[in-house]
Enzyme design. Structure first.
Site, PDB file in Angstrom:
ATOM      1  N   GLY A  18      24.798 -28.601  24.095  1.00 12.15           N
ATOM      2  CA  GLY A  18      24.812 -27.467  25.008  1.00 12.15           C
ATOM      3  C   GLY A  18      24.178 -27.822  26.349  1.00 12.15           C
ATOM      4  CB  SER A  19      22.649 -25.645  28.930  1.00 15.44           C
ATOM      5  OG  SER A  19      23.781 -24.817  29.085  1.00 15.44           O
ATOM      6  CB  VAL A  20      19.649 -29.690  26.029  1.00  9.23           C
ATOM      7  CG1 VAL A  20      18.899 -31.013  25.995  1.00  9.23           C
ATOM      8  CG2 VAL A  20      18.724 -28.565  25.608  1.00  9.23           C
TER       9      VAL A  20
END
Length: 593
Positions: free
Chosen positions: A323-325
């Site tokens: 995801g956005s990590v």
């Protein structure tokens, strides 16, 4: 005439006799060659097996310490009870011994009498009895003046003094002291040592000869391990992870990894819910109830699957969508290639179409973020704004840096069962849509250990290091036998790029989407992640993984931490609401320590 015939017949007889003698001699020679050379080794082995009885003696398994030399796994002394039937001369003596062992060990008397009647000097009755039981046997022998017929052989049993603590890392051993998972399995040859032997001579009828004909070859104890794990940090990680699971109703376990960004040393690796390595084959009550409710033919398979799940180290053996990590990696790549800088403008209208003919990819903010620069886009965790630099990077460079950051190879951590990534195609080929979703951390699978290792490369000035759990191997006297050095795998980005991305991530943890990870008195940098589980093992559909990956102190990073919750079913599922607060609580304790 008759005389000449007789002479000829005599000569022929001599010739035939000579030929038969030569043939017989050759056959004898060939037979000897076969016995001595062709079958010699096999026959010698058979003779040894017939004449000698070999009983193994386990070596003492090495201790596993944390980095501060606190024992996490050690071998407690136990005993093996051995009968010596050859010394039990009368039926009365056999009765006495078998009655006593029946009372102490709880073994059926008929079974003991059968063992006591064997033609041997060495018959194992029971393994791994404790000190109290051993003392009872000695008292029984003393009270009944039994000097031979029963022997107690020292052995070892693996013991984990803190129960479930770090069980996914430590692993456990089997009945024969062999490592079956975790560090115990990976370093089994180092920890196990070399087993000894009791070699007993046997007579012509296969009975063991008396003690005088016995030879004992002592075992060589295994080496010990000093881990990089810090018991205090591990306890902090496990405590906060358990709280996070309860507060957010996490259905599919959770992970925290704490790593020294400069050396790759793993300071903590918490995987919940775990198991007690003292009782590794014991399932939780709810799992026992679930399996017992299944049809008989399905129970065994269900039990094995449940055991495999609780033993599985989710930090290294499971893949997930980051995801956005992953946007910290995309930002570092784009800045390193000179495609963007902190002030590069982007506009988010709420969605973006990667190309014609495909559905638009939406931003989490309905209506969009409007005009923003690259730093603001990171702080907003804006999907359209990160798809745009992803398109600038292009498929070839994207895959090149994906590999440089270590995602297309195993990290090399010293644990068994490390999983490989799941990229779109093995050769790195991607469609325009693939590139778009990859730029926001979706539709490809990596392991938690890969993610925290990549984050450490951003934090430490741009060098990818090898994560590891063992700091030193120690001999029996506690001296260092072998030290594990820090391994630099390669430089990924420049120090300048590293510093710029750290500054962006610090701002994100101060005023952006990661502000729930703020730690008073410390400069923290990090990124949240919320990824939908589509196409990976586990529950499908609208299930999510909530994560946070960051490091501190931001001005000179020392440790990185990944917090990872699989399938939270509480009030929230966003990484900012689920994982970031757990990161902050754990860091508030770890950083002062």
């Amino acid at each position: 005439m008759a005389k000449g015939t007789t002479v000829r017949m005599h000569r022929r007889s001599l010739i035939v006799l000579a030929l038969l003698s030569v043939v017989g001699f050759l056959m004898l020679v060939l037979r000897l060659v076969k016995l001595q050379i062709v079958q010699g080794e096999e026959l010698q082995k058979m003779a040894s097996e017939q004449q000698l009885a070999d009983t193994k003696i386990n070596a003492q398994r090495g201790t596993i310490f944390d980095r501060n030399m606190k024992p996490l796994a050690q071998s407690a002394t136990v005993w093996t009870v051995v009968l010596e039937p050859a010394y039990l001369k009368t039926e009365k003596t056999k009765e006495l011994v078998c009655n006593g062992l029946h009372e102490i060990l709880g073994i059926e008397k008929e079974k003991l009498m059968e063992l006591a009647s064997k033609r041997s000097c060495y018959v194992v009755v029971k393994k791994k009895i404790d000190s109290d039981t051993k003392d009872k046997i000695i008292s029984f022998m003393t009270a009944n003046k039994i000097s031979s017929g029963i022997r107690l052989i020292e052995d070892y049993k693996r013991y984990y003094p803190f129960g479930k603590f770090a069980s996914a890392v430590l692993g456990f051993t089997g009945a024969d002291s062999q490592g079956l998972s975790g560090i115990e399995a990976f370093y089994d040859k180092v920890l196990r040592g070399e087993e000894g032997h009791v070699v007993t001579a046997q007579n012509a009828i296969g009975t063991d000869m008396p003690f005088d004909y016995e030879q004992m070859i002592p075992a060589k104890n295994g080496k010990s391990l000093r881990l990089t794990i810090d018991e205090t940090i591990q306890r902090i990680a496990e405590k906060n992870l358990r709280e996070g699971i309860l507060n957010n109703k996490v259905m599919n376990r959770a992970v925290i990894i704490v790593m020294d960004v400069k050396t790759g040393e793993i300071l903590a690796m918490a995987v919940e819910d775990g198991f007690d390595p003292n009782e590794p084959f014991k399932l939780p009550d709810d799992e026992v109830k679930r399996t017992e409710e299944l049809p008989q033919e399905e129970r065994s398979k269900a039990k094995n699957e449940a055991l495999g799940k609780q033993w599985r180290n989710k930090a290294v053996s499971d893949v997930y969508y980051p995801g956005s990590v992953f946007k910290m990696v995309v930002a570092a790549t784009a800045i390193e290639l000179g495609l963007v800088d902190e002030n590069t403008p982007f506009h988010c209208s709420g969605a973006i179409k990667p190309c014609e003919g495909v559905r638009p990819i939406k931003c989490h903010k309905r209506g969009g973020h409007g005009a923003q620069n690259f730093v603001e886009a990171l702080c907003h965790s804006c999907n359209p704004a990160f798809i745009m630099p992803g398109q600038k990077i292009g498929t070839e460079k994207f895959f090149e840096y994906y590999k440089l950051f270590g995602f297309h190879e195993k990290s090399g951590i010293d644990l068994p069962g490390e999983a490989s990534d799941l990229f779109f195609n093995a050769d790195g080929s991607m469609s325009v849509t693939d590139l778009a979703v990859a730029s926001i951390g979706q539709n490809f699978g990596i392991t938690p250990i890969q993610m925290v290792t990549a984050a450490s490369a951003i934090a430490n000035g741009g060098v990818l290091v090898k994560p590891h759990l063992v700091k030193e191997q120690l001999d029996e006297n506690g001296n260092i036998f072998q030290a594990v050095e820090m391994t630099e795998r390669r430089r990924v980005i420049s120090e300048s790029t590293s510093k710029r991305v750290i500054d962006m991530l610090h701002r994100n943890a101060t005023t952006g989407s990661a502000r729930n990870a703020y730690v008073p008195g410390y400069r923290v940098a990090g990124k949240t992640g919320t990824s939908e589980k589509i196409g990976l093992s586990g529950p499908q559909g609208k299930d999510y993984i909530s994560s946070f990956c960051g490091f501190a102190p931001a001005d000179d990073p020392k440790i990185a931490m990944l917090v990872f919750f699989d399938t939270p079913k509480g009030e929230f599922y966003y990484g900012s609401a689920v994982a970031a607060p757990v990161f902050a609580k754990a860091m508030r304790e770890i950083l002062p320590y």
